[in-house]
Design an enzyme around this catalytic site. Structure first.
Site, PDB file in Angstrom:
ATOM      1  NE  ARG A   1      10.556 101.051 116.099  1.00 15.72           N
ATOM      2  CZ  ARG A   1       9.479 101.121 115.314  1.00 15.72           C
ATOM      3  NH1 ARG A   1       9.447 101.955 114.312  1.00 15.72           N
ATOM      4  NH2 ARG A   1       8.435 100.352 115.551  1.00 15.72           N
TER       5      ARG A   1
ATOM      6  NE  ARG B   1       1.482 101.492 110.009  1.00 18.63           N
ATOM      7  CZ  ARG B   1       2.635 101.018 110.511  1.00 18.63           C
ATOM      8  NH1 ARG B   1       3.706 101.769 110.460  1.00 18.63           N
ATOM      9  NH2 ARG B   1       2.701  99.827 111.086  1.00 18.63           N
ATOM     10  N   PRO B   2      -3.996 104.314 110.286  1.00 17.89           N
ATOM     11  CG  PRO B   2      -5.734 103.782 108.819  1.00 17.89           C
ATOM     12  CD  PRO B   2      -4.257 104.037 108.865  1.00 17.89           C
ATOM     13  CB  ILE B   3      -6.143 102.695 115.320  1.00 20.96           C
ATOM     14  CG1 ILE B   3      -6.701 103.975 115.950  1.00 20.96           C
ATOM     15  CG2 ILE B   3      -4.624 102.729 115.296  1.00 20.96           C
ATOM     16  CD1 ILE B   3      -6.381 104.077 117.437  1.00 20.96           C
ATOM     17  CG  ASP B   4     -10.454 102.550 110.419  1.00 17.71           C
ATOM     18  OD1 ASP B   4      -9.221 102.572 110.222  1.00 17.71           O
ATOM     19  OD2 ASP B   4     -11.243 101.977 109.647  1.00 17.71           O
ATOM     20  CD  GLN B   5     -11.555  98.210 109.824  1.00 17.60           C
ATOM     21  OE1 GLN B   5     -12.161  97.140 109.932  1.00 17.60           O
ATOM     22  NE2 GLN B   5     -12.153  99.318 109.419  1.00 17.60           N
TER      23      GLN B   5
ATOM     24  NE  ARG C   1       2.273 102.307 113.679  1.00 14.85           N
ATOM     25  CZ  ARG C   1       1.276 103.196 113.704  1.00 14.85           C
ATOM     26  NH1 ARG C   1       0.042 102.798 113.755  1.00 14.85           N
ATOM     27  NH2 ARG C   1       1.520 104.481 113.678  1.00 14.85           N
TER      28      ARG C   1
ATOM     29  CB  CYS D   1       7.673 102.460 110.585  1.00 12.30           C
ATOM     30  SG  CYS D   1       9.157 101.667 111.197  1.00 12.30           S
TER      31      CYS D   1
ATOM     32  CE  LYS E   1       9.319  95.204 114.177  1.00 13.67           C
ATOM     33  NZ  LYS E   1       8.129  96.026 114.419  1.00 13.67           N
ATOM     34  CG  ASN E   2       6.038  92.844 113.664  1.00 15.52           C
ATOM     35  OD1 ASN E   2       6.543  93.740 114.350  1.00 15.52           O
ATOM     36  ND2 ASN E   2       6.035  92.878 112.354  1.00 15.52           N
TER      37      ASN E   2
HETATM   38  C1  EPZ Z   1       1.809  95.341 111.284  1.00 15.52           C
HETATM   39  O1  EPZ Z   1       1.448  96.724 111.250  1.00 15.52           O
HETATM   40  C2  EPZ Z   1       3.311  95.315 111.436  1.00 15.52           C
HETATM   41  N1  EPZ Z   1       3.690  95.986 112.671  1.00 15.52           N
HETATM   42  C3  EPZ Z   1       3.962  96.002 110.246  1.00 15.52           C
HETATM   43  O2  EPZ Z   1       5.351  95.750 110.366  1.00 15.52           O
HETATM   44  C4  EPZ Z   1       3.507  95.361 108.944  1.00 15.52           C
HETATM   45  O3  EPZ Z   1       4.009  96.119 107.880  1.00 15.52           O
HETATM   46  C5  EPZ Z   1       1.975  95.328 108.891  1.00 15.52           C
HETATM   47  O4  EPZ Z   1       1.457  94.685 110.062  1.00 15.52           O
HETATM   48  C6  EPZ Z   1       1.465  94.564 107.676  1.00 15.52           C
HETATM   49  O5  EPZ Z   1       1.950  93.248 107.721  1.00 15.52           O
HETATM   50  C7  EPZ Z   1       3.558  95.299 113.829  1.00 15.52           C
HETATM   51  O6  EPZ Z   1       3.137  94.144 113.843  1.00 15.52           O
HETATM   52  C8  EPZ Z   1       3.985  96.024 115.077  1.00 15.52           C
HETATM   53  P1  EPZ Z   1      -2.102  96.469 109.512  1.00 15.52           P
HETATM   54  P2  EPZ Z   1      -0.107  97.132 111.418  1.00 15.52           P
HETATM   55  O7  EPZ Z   1      -3.049  96.908 110.578  1.00 15.52           O
HETATM   56  O8  EPZ Z   1      -0.738  96.189 112.360  1.00 15.52           O
HETATM   57  C9  EPZ Z   1      -4.883  99.490 107.141  1.00 15.52           C
HETATM   58  C10 EPZ Z   1       7.565  96.225 110.660  1.00 15.52           C
HETATM   59  O9  EPZ Z   1       8.357  96.559 109.794  1.00 15.52           O
HETATM   60  N2  EPZ Z   1      -5.559  99.682 108.433  1.00 15.52           N
HETATM   61  O10 EPZ Z   1      -2.066  95.033 109.112  1.00 15.52           O
HETATM   62  O11 EPZ Z   1      -0.158  98.584 111.722  1.00 15.52           O
HETATM   63  C11 EPZ Z   1      -3.459 100.036 107.129  1.00 15.52           C
HETATM   64  O12 EPZ Z   1      -3.471 101.415 106.822  1.00 15.52           O
HETATM   65  C12 EPZ Z   1       6.206  96.856 110.684  1.00 15.52           C
HETATM   66  O13 EPZ Z   1       7.756  95.323 111.518  1.00 15.52           O
HETATM   67  C13 EPZ Z   1      -6.711 100.454 108.480  1.00 15.52           C
HETATM   68  O14 EPZ Z   1      -7.165 100.990 107.476  1.00 15.52           O
HETATM   69  O15 EPZ Z   1      -0.627  96.875 109.943  1.00 15.52           O
HETATM   70  C14 EPZ Z   1      -2.792  99.204 106.069  1.00 15.52           C
HETATM   71  O16 EPZ Z   1      -3.071  99.741 104.796  1.00 15.52           O
HETATM   72  C15 EPZ Z   1       6.120  98.005 109.716  1.00 15.52           C
HETATM   73  N3  EPZ Z   1      -7.338 100.605 109.685  1.00 15.52           N
HETATM   74  C16 EPZ Z   1      -3.481  97.841 106.197  1.00 15.52           C
HETATM   75  O17 EPZ Z   1      -4.691  98.084 106.920  1.00 15.52           O
HETATM   76  C17 EPZ Z   1      -6.863 100.028 110.837  1.00 15.52           C
HETATM   77  O18 EPZ Z   1      -7.501 100.189 111.912  1.00 15.52           O
HETATM   78  C18 EPZ Z   1      -2.681  96.813 106.969  1.00 15.52           C
HETATM   79  O19 EPZ Z   1      -2.325  97.387 108.214  1.00 15.52           O
HETATM   80  C19 EPZ Z   1      -5.691  99.256 110.765  1.00 15.52           C
HETATM   81  C20 EPZ Z   1      -5.052  99.088 109.553  1.00 15.52           C
END
Ligand code: EPZ
Length: 421
Positions: A400, A122-126, A93, A117, A22-23
């Site tokens: 999903r 779920r911030p996107i600052d990075q 997402r 979910c 999926k991802n």
């Molecule tokens: C991906 O989410 C997956 N979703 C999630 O899977 C998975 O749980 C996650 O990666 C971790 O492996 C998809 O791939 C669509 P991150 P993502 O950015 O990309 C923080 C599922 O069940 N962060 O790696 O949103 C964030 O808050 C879903 O398939 C920032 O602070 O996860 C978290 O604590 C649920 N700023 C950590 O980083 C940002 O800009 C990891 O988040 C982005 C993230």
């Protein structure tokens, strides 16, 4: 609203074939926006997140051929700059990958903030930090992200992520693929679906190296052509079935997997007492005794995946002794399923980002609610293992991310059906 109805206590035996990841699919589909020509993609999972993304691209002018055997052909050549459907984008997402794709293709993007979910903030600052490093101006409002490249377009840049982020790593790779010069992403995430996206883009003519390590380099190319690609198997779907056998009992061959991607999950289930044997593209799991306690700390890949926390949590709820899960990525993720498991007889104490699970000899059926995709999957496993009947509500979350869940579980001997209302 549709629900799953489960009669617990039936062992799982036989074979299950894992679908495409999926991802990976939800990253590769938006990335086709960068490609001038048809992309024929195999092993695309038949799940609602994919359906939504394909509908978004179709509404933007892409030609989509939905072919047999999980194959899709996507041609975005004729797509002109337009805002993706906010209604659809807000349902998942991964719609935020359309920001990187539009920015990369058109030099501008206007995309509704994603949904999906919400087990944690779920911030996107990075993501935004990466787009700024490519020379874009970015504005994030309550509901939208607007981004615009400078007068000479995007250019390669260097970004060191403050947090290991799968989404940010993927979004920056997509935005940088056509940006002149070299882009370097440091402290990048290393998940298999990131490598799959890089392999897809390289197949179409991109120049990406280092995916799967914490330093990814992208040398921008002038154009990407169409081609053929096959998506990797889904690590988390495979892990979900492995955990289900360990919790419920039985003997199942999980086919179409990349064992290396499963290392952490395999090691943990072996440590808990399940018999797990690997071959080139399959893993056999057999429950041979009551599971033993274990401790888990979720980490970015190659550590134990946060997306497997709830599923293995159910194994712990039935194991001997007191197990412990420490969640280091989404600290509030426990709340998506702990109350529901307690209603089924589980003994779970949550203290900050650690859950202590005291194993019980049995769980009992109940009516429970899925709060997100993986929490929902955990509740299905609990229902299959429990004594009596379980009803799972809000199953749209589960659908999903799991292709043909009822069909695959039924074929293994589970007593589960979907009721429409
Ligand atoms: C991906 O989410 C997956 N979703 C999630 O899977 C998975 O749980 C996650 O990666 C971790 O492996 C998809 O791939 C669509 P991150 P993502 O950015 O990309 C923080 C599922 O069940 N962060 O790696 O949103 C964030 O808050 C879903 O398939 C920032 O602070 O996860 C978290 O604590 C649920 N700023 C950590 O980083 C940002 O800009 C990891 O988040 C982005 C993230």
């Amino acid at each position: 609203m549709p629900t799953y109805h489960i009669e617990g206590g039936h062992l799982l035996n036989g074979e299950v074939t894992i679908s495409g990841a999926k991802n990976a699919a939800v990253a590769i589909i938006p990335a086709t926006l960068l490609v001038k020509g048809p992309c024929r993609i195999e092993n695309v999972p038949d799940i609602s997140d994919v359906h939504i993304l394909l509908n978004i691209l179709e509404q933007m002018g892409a030609t989509i051929l939905r072919l047999p055997n999980d194959t899709v052909e996507i041609d975005c050549s004729a797509v002109e700059y337009t805002q993706p459907s906010a209604t659809l984008a807000q349902q998942i997402r991964a719609s935020y990958y359309l920001i990187g794709a539009q920015l990369g293709r058109f030099g501008r993007a206007h995309v509704a903030l994603p949904g999906g979910c919400n087990f944690a903030p779920r911030p996107i600052d990075q993501h935004i930090k990466g787009f700024l490093a490519l020379g874009a101006k970015v504005e994030e409002t309550e509901s939208y992200v607007n981004a615009e490249a400078g007068p000479s377009g995007l250019r390669g840049g260097r970004v060191n992520l403050d947090v290991v982020s799968v989404g940010a790593t993927i979004n920056i790779i997509i935005a940088a693929a056509l940006a002149p010069g070299q882009t370097i992403i440091e402290n990048a995430a290393r998940e298999p679906h990131i490598v799959d996206l890089a392999n897809f883009l390289n197949t179409m003519g991109a120049k990406i190296s280092g995916a799967g390590t914490d330093v990814v380099k992208i040398r921008g190319v002038s154009a990407l052509r169409g081609g053929f690609y096959s998506i990797i198997p889904d690590q988390i779907e495979a892990g979900t079935y492995m955990a289900a056998v360990a919790a419920v009992g039985g003997n199942v061959l999980v086919k179409n997997v990349i064992p290396k991607h499963m290392d952490c999950i395999t090691a943990k289930l072996r440590e808990m007492g399940a018999a797990v044997t690997e071959s080139d593209d399959a893993i056999r799991v057999e429950k041979i005794r009551r599971l033993r306690r274990a401790t888990i700390k979720t980490m970015p890949y190659p550590g134990f995946p946060t997306d497997m926390q709830g599923q293995v949590g159910v194994c712990m709820a039935l194991a001997e002794g007191v197990s412990r899960i420490t969640e280091s990525i989404y600290e509030t993720r426990f709340f998506a399923y702990c109350d529901e498991l307690r209603a089924m007889g589980a003994s779970i104490q949550v203290n900050g980002k650690t859950a202590y699970i005291t194993g019980q000899p049995k769980l009992h059926g109940a009516t429970v609610r899925a709060h997100d995709l993986r929490a929902g999957a955990a509740l299905v496993i609990a229902g299959l293992a429990a004594e009596g009947n379980t009803v799972v509500q809000d199953i749209h979350f589960i659908e999903r991310g799991y292709e043909n869940l009822i069909g695959k579980l039924t074929a293994l001997g589970a007593k589960i059906y979907r009721q429409e209302d």
